[in-house]
Design a protein around this motif. Structure first.
Motif, PDB file in Angstrom:
ATOM      1  N   VAL A 215       0.850  -1.194   0.000  1.00 38.24           N
ATOM      2  CA  VAL A 215       0.000   0.000   0.000  1.00 38.24           C
ATOM      3  C   VAL A 215       0.886   1.244   0.000  1.00 38.24           C
ATOM      4  CG1 VAL A 215      -1.804   1.292   1.181  1.00 38.24           C
ATOM      5  CG2 VAL A 215      -1.812  -1.204   1.279  1.00 38.24           C
ATOM      6  N   TYR A 216       0.646   2.109  -0.983  1.00 40.20           N
ATOM      7  CA  TYR A 216       1.324   3.404  -1.060  1.00 40.20           C
ATOM      8  C   TYR A 216       0.269   4.495  -0.931  1.00 40.20           C
ATOM      9  CZ  TYR A 216       3.541   7.499  -3.229  1.00 40.20           C
ATOM     10  OH  TYR A 216       4.006   8.765  -3.488  1.00 40.20           O
ATOM     11  N   ARG A 217       0.483   5.420   0.000  1.00 41.30           N
ATOM     12  CA  ARG A 217      -0.431   6.547   0.143  1.00 41.30           C
ATOM     13  C   ARG A 217       0.373   7.835   0.239  1.00 41.30           C
ATOM     14  NH1 ARG A 217      -4.304   3.810   4.696  1.00 41.30           N
ATOM     15  NH2 ARG A 217      -5.645   2.629   3.290  1.00 41.30           N
ATOM     16  N   SER A 218      -0.075   8.848  -0.460  1.00 38.73           N
ATOM     17  CA  SER A 218       0.558  10.162  -0.348  1.00 38.73           C
ATOM     18  C   SER A 218      -0.518  11.239  -0.273  1.00 38.73           C
ATOM     19  CB  SER A 218       1.490  10.432  -1.538  1.00 38.73           C
ATOM     20  OG  SER A 218       0.746  10.559  -2.739  1.00 38.73           O
ATOM     21  N   LYS A 219      -0.237  12.243   0.542  1.00 43.90           N
ATOM     22  CA  LYS A 219      -1.121  13.405   0.641  1.00 43.90           C
ATOM     23  C   LYS A 219      -0.643  14.436  -0.364  1.00 43.90           C
ATOM     24  CE  LYS A 219      -2.913  16.869   3.872  1.00 43.90           C
ATOM     25  NZ  LYS A 219      -2.856  17.364   5.274  1.00 43.90           N
ATOM     26  N   VAL A 220      -1.546  14.865  -1.231  1.00 44.59           N
ATOM     27  CA  VAL A 220      -1.208  15.766  -2.335  1.00 44.59           C
ATOM     28  C   VAL A 220      -1.924  17.093  -2.134  1.00 44.59           C
ATOM     29  CG1 VAL A 220      -1.149  16.035  -4.838  1.00 44.59           C
ATOM     30  CG2 VAL A 220      -1.061  13.739  -3.827  1.00 44.59           C
ATOM     31  N   THR A 221      -1.197  18.193  -2.273  1.00 45.71           N
ATOM     32  CA  THR A 221      -1.775  19.528  -2.184  1.00 45.71           C
ATOM     33  C   THR A 221      -1.551  20.248  -3.512  1.00 45.71           C
ATOM     34  OG1 THR A 221      -1.338  19.655   0.193  1.00 45.71           O
ATOM     35  CG2 THR A 221      -1.790  21.725  -0.947  1.00 45.71           C
ATOM     36  N   LEU A 287      -3.770  10.041  -2.497  1.00 45.97           N
ATOM     37  CA  LEU A 287      -3.613   9.005  -3.519  1.00 45.97           C
ATOM     38  C   LEU A 287      -3.275   7.700  -2.827  1.00 45.97           C
ATOM     39  CD1 LEU A 287      -3.075   7.919  -6.463  1.00 45.97           C
ATOM     40  CD2 LEU A 287      -0.690   8.598  -6.074  1.00 45.97           C
ATOM     41  N   GLU A 288      -3.957   6.627  -3.222  1.00 44.73           N
ATOM     42  CA  GLU A 288      -3.628   5.300  -2.724  1.00 44.73           C
ATOM     43  C   GLU A 288      -3.404   4.364  -3.903  1.00 44.73           C
ATOM     44  OE1 GLU A 288      -5.721   2.807   0.590  1.00 44.73           O
ATOM     45  OE2 GLU A 288      -6.457   2.065  -1.348  1.00 44.73           O
ATOM     46  N   ILE A 289      -2.295   3.623  -3.859  1.00 43.22           N
ATOM     47  CA  ILE A 289      -1.987   2.588  -4.839  1.00 43.22           C
ATOM     48  C   ILE A 289      -1.803   1.273  -4.086  1.00 43.22           C
ATOM     49  CG2 ILE A 289      -0.402   1.783  -6.633  1.00 43.22           C
ATOM     50  CD1 ILE A 289      -1.826   4.326  -7.429  1.00 43.22           C
ATOM     51  N   ILE A 319       2.063  22.031  -7.042  1.00 44.11           N
ATOM     52  CA  ILE A 319       1.758  20.742  -6.410  1.00 44.11           C
ATOM     53  C   ILE A 319       2.841  20.401  -5.399  1.00 44.11           C
ATOM     54  CG2 ILE A 319       2.910  19.505  -8.295  1.00 44.11           C
ATOM     55  CD1 ILE A 319       1.027  17.158  -7.811  1.00 44.11           C
ATOM     56  N   SER A 320       2.418  19.823  -4.293  1.00 45.60           N
ATOM     57  CA  SER A 320       3.364  19.288  -3.315  1.00 45.60           C
ATOM     58  C   SER A 320       2.803  17.973  -2.781  1.00 45.60           C
ATOM     59  CB  SER A 320       3.607  20.266  -2.170  1.00 45.60           C
ATOM     60  OG  SER A 320       2.410  20.491  -1.442  1.00 45.60           O
ATOM     61  N   GLN A 321       3.706  17.086  -2.339  1.00 49.46           N
ATOM     62  CA  GLN A 321       3.288  15.777  -1.846  1.00 49.46           C
ATOM     63  C   GLN A 321       4.034  15.432  -0.567  1.00 49.46           C
ATOM     64  OE1 GLN A 321       2.488  12.299  -4.471  1.00 49.46           O
ATOM     65  NE2 GLN A 321       3.588  13.490  -6.019  1.00 49.46           N
ATOM     66  N   SER A 322       3.371  14.656   0.292  1.00 45.44           N
ATOM     67  CA  SER A 322       4.049  14.048   1.442  1.00 45.44           C
ATOM     68  C   SER A 322       3.569  12.611   1.552  1.00 45.44           C
ATOM     69  CB  SER A 322       3.751  14.809   2.735  1.00 45.44           C
ATOM     70  OG  SER A 322       2.372  14.817   3.019  1.00 45.44           O
ATOM     71  N   ILE A 323       4.499  11.683   1.693  1.00 50.13           N
ATOM     72  CA  ILE A 323       4.157  10.261   1.736  1.00 50.13           C
ATOM     73  C   ILE A 323       3.610   9.908   3.110  1.00 50.13           C
ATOM     74  CG2 ILE A 323       5.079   7.917   1.590  1.00 50.13           C
ATOM     75  CD1 ILE A 323       7.087   8.960  -0.464  1.00 50.13           C
TER      76      ILE A 323
END
Length: 414
Positions: A215-221, A287-289, A319-323
């Motif tokens: 499971v991969y999850r990231s918070k995207v802004t 986002l979840e993969i 765009i910015s992301q944090s895992i």
């Protein structure tokens, strides 16, 4: 062939489903709730009535042990969990736990003595909960959650997890003692409903599970520019929400083109300022993969991010992301999987061998035990809802595969 008593198992499923029954027709029984306390008391009493030795560990997992003859060291552990999601169904978790209890009862009634000890477990707070710690019981048990993390955890009301544990006979001061229990838990087998349509689509009752997905999850802004919805012409807009809409469709397209069972989801969004007359200036989403191959997951994430960069540059948003999570796929024990497959074949049960697309307690128990899972068909693939259903016929078939598989594991494993 040894068989469970299906009417007894179905009666237990129906009876346990009354704990936490809600006005919407489902079951709401989160861990540490009054309904959870009631079902725990009943479960412990029934294990005691079977003559099992009861242990409640520091994180409030419930263990019941049927002693073997001592010829082989350690325990074969079977079970799952008894908590539910809000307005959930009666099969998720409870089926695996009650099938385990029925198997032990069947073993006792048939005067079978195992070479190993045989244990049942009901793990605490497997489902997502207000403390933000899903699969809490199994993760804490194997040491994936530190004592400091557990001491600091609070729910939305500010209640400390340590205080909640006291209500269910857990004890934060005994968390460190669980490590001493690891060595005896040699084998773990968990039954669960599939929660999908793969078995039904292939007209099979049972699957033997050989892995659990990563499971991969990231918070995207995504940050655009909030502005007046009437006076800002279309060509002058930097709309964060329309950019995100295109990004989400890219997730669907890229994951849909993958040849494996990989899946991608965006299931949570926050739009700011979220007003009818303002062009959205900021959107946050997760986002979840999920996939059974880490390399394929990494490739898909790279493709998605490449497409996202093209979208954000073209639409002139940032765009910015944090895992949030990077859990690798878990391979289950090949030997236990093979024994379960052979057991299905010996009693003439057609089966599939599949990866689990959801994370279960077996994923964590695999760190300390030889672990495997059995899935039973879910009608229409429904789960986490009142309509969740597995037929009595499918439950019986899967339970008998598990029962005979456990007997074979005891005989074949040292």
């Amino acid at each position: 062939m040894l068989q469970i008593q299906l009417p007894r198992l179905l009666a237990a499923l129906d009876s346990y489903a009354e704990y936490g029954r809600d006005e919407r027709g489902g079951i709401t029984r989160p861990s540490f709730s009054p309904a959870d306390l009631e079902v725990r008391r009943r479960f412990i009493k029934e294990l005691q009535d079977l003559g099992l030795d009861i242990t409640i560990d520091g994180i409030a997992n419930i263990w019941g042990k049927l002693k073997g003859n001592g010829k082989k060291k350690g325990s074969i552990v079977i079970g799952s969990h008894l908590d539910t999601v809000p307005n959930g169904g009666k099969y998720d978790g409870a089926l695996g736990t009650l099938v385990a209890k029925e198997i032990i009862r069947t073993v006792i009634e048939n005067n079978i003595t195992f070479d190993h000890d045989l244990e049942i477990v009901s793990f605490t707070a497997e489902e997502s909960n207000d403390f933000g710690l899903s699969t809490l019981g199994s993760r804490a048990f194997v040491g994936k959650l530190t004592e400091d993390e557990l001491r600091m955890a609070t729910d939305s009301t500010g209640l400390l997890l340590s205080d909640a544990l006291q209500k269910v006979n857990g004890d934060i001061e005994r968390i460190h003692e669980m490590a001493s229990m690891h060595e005896e838990k040699r084998i773990f087998v968990e039954m669960h409903i599939e929660q999908g349509k793969r078995l039904e689509s292939n007209d099979k009752s049972v699957a033997i599970i050989n892995s659990l997905v990563g499971v991969y999850r990231s918070k995207v802004t995504v940050i655009g520019e909030a502005n007046h919805s009437g006076t800002t012409m279309m060509s002058h807009r930097h709309d964060a929400l329309t950019a995100v809409s295109e990004m989400i469709l890219a997730v669907e397209q890229i994951c849909g083109e993958d040849e494996t069972d990989l899946v991608g989801t965006v299931g949570k969004l926050e739009v700011l300022p979220n007003a009818v007359n303002i062009v959205p200036g900021q959107v946050e989403f997760v986002l979840e993969i999920r996939g059974e191959c880490q390399e394929r997951m990494d490739q898909v994430v790279d493709k998605i991010e490449t497409k996202w960069n093209e979208v954000t540059q073209r639409r002139k948003v940032q765009i910015s992301q944090s895992i949030l999570q990077q859990q690798k796929p878990t391979m289950l024990d090949e030997e236990i999987v093979s024994i379960l497959q052979n057991s299905a074949e010996r009693i003439s049960v057609p089966y599939m061998t599949l990866p689990s697309m959801a994370v279960h307690d077996a994923a964590h128990m695999s760190l300390i035990s030889k672990s495997a899972m059995i899935f039973v068909k879910s009608i229409d693939g429904k789960s986490h809802c009142p309509e969740e259903y597995s037929t009595p016929e499918d439950i019986k078939i899967a339970s008998d595969v598990m029962l005979n598989g456990i007997l074979a594991i005891d005989q074949q494993m040292d």
